[in-house]
Write a protein that holds these residues in place. Structure first.
Motif, PDB file in Angstrom:
ATOM      1  N   ASP A 257       0.828  -1.196   0.000  1.00 45.92           N
ATOM      2  CA  ASP A 257       0.000   0.000   0.000  1.00 45.92           C
ATOM      3  C   ASP A 257       0.868   1.254   0.000  1.00 45.92           C
ATOM      4  N   ALA A 258       1.966   1.215   0.784  1.00 49.11           N
ATOM      5  CA  ALA A 258       2.858   2.371   0.828  1.00 49.11           C
ATOM      6  C   ALA A 258       3.478   2.616  -0.551  1.00 49.11           C
ATOM      7  N   GLN A 261       0.819   3.950  -2.968  1.00 49.86           N
ATOM      8  CA  GLN A 261       0.469   5.325  -2.614  1.00 49.86           C
ATOM      9  C   GLN A 261       1.452   6.330  -3.219  1.00 49.86           C
ATOM     10  N   SER A 262       2.704   5.911  -3.362  1.00 55.36           N
ATOM     11  CA  SER A 262       3.713   6.790  -3.953  1.00 55.36           C
ATOM     12  C   SER A 262       3.973   6.449  -5.409  1.00 55.36           C
ATOM     13  N   ALA A 263       3.035   5.741  -6.053  1.00 55.76           N
ATOM     14  CA  ALA A 263       3.154   5.429  -7.469  1.00 55.76           C
ATOM     15  C   ALA A 263       4.372   4.577  -7.791  1.00 55.76           C
ATOM     16  N   ILE A 264       4.528   3.461  -7.055  1.00 53.13           N
ATOM     17  CA  ILE A 264       5.572   2.472  -7.362  1.00 53.13           C
ATOM     18  C   ILE A 264       4.867   1.122  -7.455  1.00 53.13           C
ATOM     19  N   GLU A 265       5.133   0.367  -8.518  1.00 58.45           N
ATOM     20  CA  GLU A 265       4.615  -0.991  -8.583  1.00 58.45           C
ATOM     21  C   GLU A 265       5.219  -1.777  -7.427  1.00 58.45           C
TER      22      GLU A 265
ATOM     23  N   ASP B 257       1.860   5.255   9.411  1.00 56.91           N
ATOM     24  CA  ASP B 257       2.848   5.534   8.371  1.00 56.91           C
ATOM     25  C   ASP B 257       2.179   6.091   7.124  1.00 56.91           C
ATOM     26  N   ALA B 258       1.012   5.507   6.781  1.00 58.78           N
ATOM     27  CA  ALA B 258       0.309   5.990   5.594  1.00 58.78           C
ATOM     28  C   ALA B 258      -0.117   7.445   5.785  1.00 58.78           C
ATOM     29  N   TYR B 259      -0.602   7.785   6.991  1.00 58.68           N
ATOM     30  CA  TYR B 259      -1.022   9.156   7.250  1.00 58.68           C
ATOM     31  C   TYR B 259       0.165  10.107   7.157  1.00 58.68           C
ATOM     32  N   LEU B 260       1.243   9.764   7.870  1.00 64.13           N
ATOM     33  CA  LEU B 260       2.422  10.635   7.857  1.00 64.13           C
ATOM     34  C   LEU B 260       2.929  10.841   6.440  1.00 64.13           C
TER      35      LEU B 260
END
Lengths: 451, 451
Positions: A257-258, A261-265, B257-260
């Protein structure tokens, strides 16, 4: 780490071909620690260490080795030995491994594996990835309901060596239909003559074989379980999923998910174990897509050529205006994505989410507007109208950002796609297009039409 | 969900004051499900339901109620009843609750709690938040090493009702020093006459009372444990942390972590349970900070007034140029933050991380440069030099983004701050400042100095 201290000793044992030392190494350490010490060793050396002990211990240590090193090891050992190892590995670990291996390699290997294990492997490999069937293990403890506690403990002693956990015992009939569950704690505390049917809990929390992994994690976490049973469409027990696999799964999902969220496969391996070219591909695809959206923004920008050349200073604040919309949109998207990931029932509250975002958006828009109005007038010495253009635009794009950021993931989710694909950079890029339109339209309105 | 179907039945029972039904409700459902059904009911009604059964069951259900509703309930019940409930709650749940309550309320309550529990509560409340001591429970099963398996099982039956788990039994001496661990599975399988000293595992995986929660999660996950013992500085056993609490913790950390990462102060409650004003504050602080950085970008932009007014079209591509740097920087920051969160040893590999990022950056920069060169020439019909300005800048900012995105979290980590504070929007905003400088400098160089 501890393991770094041990590797030199191990290398010395290998150099001296100290069979007794290697045997002790495999037996004395926790399998997880032994696997860590083996990290980075040549495949031939790893096999020399492992082969110093029996195949059951080899399988235990092997299960803790990183997937990339596992694949390296699999390619550097005789098929006969590998097939034995696979026979004794626990059902879930072995399906993990075979699922990652080259299909031809698996096909050449399976004929060497004992028939019972082979059939089970084929069945488990047939489940789609990330569903309960693909992550379960078939090694559970089960008993019939018509025996006594005393008999149950005796039978459990026979099943124990082949069960992933014996702390939960599932009560099934001759068709493997799941009727109840008993904990080992209950068994220990119960009168020896009591029948299991009178002791078992009948409303068993279970998942279906086709349920997705996230649902499994949610159920196990909700009920604080050590293991959760997996049943087929006819309520027959086919496997269990244990707490440790769910914990690994949750950590993996958090990473995925992280990344999204930052547009990385999502990466298959650890960061430093991922080759540069693979990494560039997993990031480049998204960057190019985002750049394509960026060129649309540029086109829109070009369309407002007139107003931007009549008011040069407008471009100074363009990055700030667009960033404000993008940042607010990213916040909203993250909040909504987390909310529906953690609690599926949130998806049915779309109106509540949208109104929550809209109200928050108004508060944020007011604060941001006021702050930028003052900054533009006093830090940049622009006049009242000019400050109104920037402050007004920021108010509008912040409100627009909250709406866009909350709506897009919900729409993606509705379309059956992963809402996390609506990454922060994508939300920002899309909000840039609208931001440019809002900025220059506001400028035309205030600077050229009203005055 | 199931619970939504049950609430109407429950409301009817309350209306009819059906004591038998309410009693059944508390006993028949899993505590987690009962807690879900109680969600959204008035405090007085929740207490009417709970009080239909004994205080032990009340405590079990209460532990599964959401923290905000727990606090509401605590404020709406007699202190005498609350003190009884607190006495029977499990040690970790009760410290969680008291830690969230108003201090004055806790102080008025503690004198009513039995002395033994009161002292334990004071001690556990004294541990700093998020360390092992604050999340452990003191209800573990422990035995001396000089007894037999048969005796052990007998003693365990006495300890079982007060232990969070009896599946791991810790072997301690009269000073509570931790000597070993035995699993219930081993006990069941062992000969009844064997001494525990000959059966126990001596190299126990344990954490210190001051270790932070992330370290606890890492150790428990690495060794696939059901519980991990917590020891003080003298290796005395003071508590255990169980798998279910670690799972909750990992999910909470993933949310934080997702929020930060998206520049939101972590929420204490679920998304829809967080009031709009609280939400606006948690987001607004960051948005205003980011806007302040945005005004620095605007100032820098103003400084390049000359070149941007001589070449109007430059501002069309400004959002694209800045977004490319920001997006790449966000990707790098996320990768580095995840890498050092998951594996602390990665922090010692700063040079490897930086070179990995730099090489990836070069590949990404080349691809992005080539793509934008073609787009600027053919989609926008600009000339060769102009395309070179945009393509060259994008190459430079993408490289700069990877360096900035990987360096800043590592620097934050080195300074002892949470690297996750280097959120994606902050990385983007900082990279905007450099991006503007690079863009206009490249433009001056190529358009005005070389030609």
């Amino acid at each position: 780490m501890f393991s770094e201290l041990l590797q030199p000793d191990l290398r010395l044992m290998l150099l001296e071909d100290d069979q007794y030392g290697l045997h002790e190494f495999c037996l004395a350490l926790y399998p997880a620690v032994a696997a860590e010490v083996l990290h980075g060793l040549e495949p031939a050396d790893v096999w020399r260490v492992l082969k110093a002990c029996d195949v059951e211990r080899q399988a235990e240590i092997f299960a803790f080795i990183d997937p990339p090193q596992q694949l390296e090891l699999v390619d550097n050992v005789e098929r006969e030995h590998l097939s034995k190892l696979i026979e004794v590995m626990s059902a879930d670990d072995r399906v993990d491994l075979l699922g990652r291996m080259d299909e031809d390699h698996v096909e050449s290997l399976l004929p060497l594996v004992a028939k019972a294990e082979r059939e089970e492997i084929r069945k488990m490999l047939s489940y789609p990835e990330d569903c309960a069937g693909a992550i379960m293990t078939t090694e559970y403890a089960s008993l019939p309901e018509d025996i006594t506690v005393r008999e149950a403990l005796d039978r459990l002693r026979q099943q124990a060596p082949d069960s992933e956990t014996i702390y939960y015992i599932y009560i099934t009939d001759s068709n493997r239909a799941l009727h109840g569950v008993i904990t080992l704690r209950q068994l220990i505390l119960a009168r020896p003559g009591l029948r299991l049917a009178d002791l078992m809990r009948r409303d068993v929390v279970a998942v279906k074989v086709s349920d997705d992994a996230e649902e499994v994690a949610r159920q196990l976490a909700l009920f604080d379980l050590i293991a959760i049973p997996v049943v087929d469409e006819e309520n027959r027990l086919v496997g269990i999923i244990t707490h440790d696999d769910v914990l690994d799964l949750v950590q993996e999902e958090a990473n995925e998910d992280a990344y999204l969220q930052s547009a990385i496969e999502p990466l298959e391996n650890d960061y430093l174990d991922t080759p540069v070219v693979t990494m560039a591909k997993k990031r480049g695809v998204w960057l190019l897509l985002l750049a394509a959206v960026g060129f649309i923004t540029a086109k829109v920008n070009e369309g407002f050529e007139g107003v931007s050349s009549r008011h040069d200073w407008l471009s100074w604040f363009l990055p700030l205006v667009l960033a404000s919309g993008g940042n607010t949109g990213s916040q909203s998207a993250t909040l909504v994505i987390r909310a529906i990931t953690v609690d599926r029932s949130a998806t049915r509250q779309k109106v509540r989410i949208a109104s929550h975002e809209l109200m928050t958006g108004f508060l944020l828009a007011s604060a941001m507007s006021a702050f930028s109005f003052l900054a533009v007038m006093f830090l940049f010495g622009r006049n009242l109208q000019e400050a109104m253009v920037v402050a007004g635009t920021i108010g509008l794009v912040v409100t627009m950002g909250t709406l866009l950021g909350s709506a897009l993931p919900l729409i993606f989710d509705r379309l059956g796609m992963d809402p996390a694909l609506m990454s922060n950079p994508l939300i920002s890029s899309l909000s840039d297009i609208l931001g440019v339109v809002i900025y220059f339209s506001t400028a035309i309105l205030i600077l050229e039409m009203l005055l």
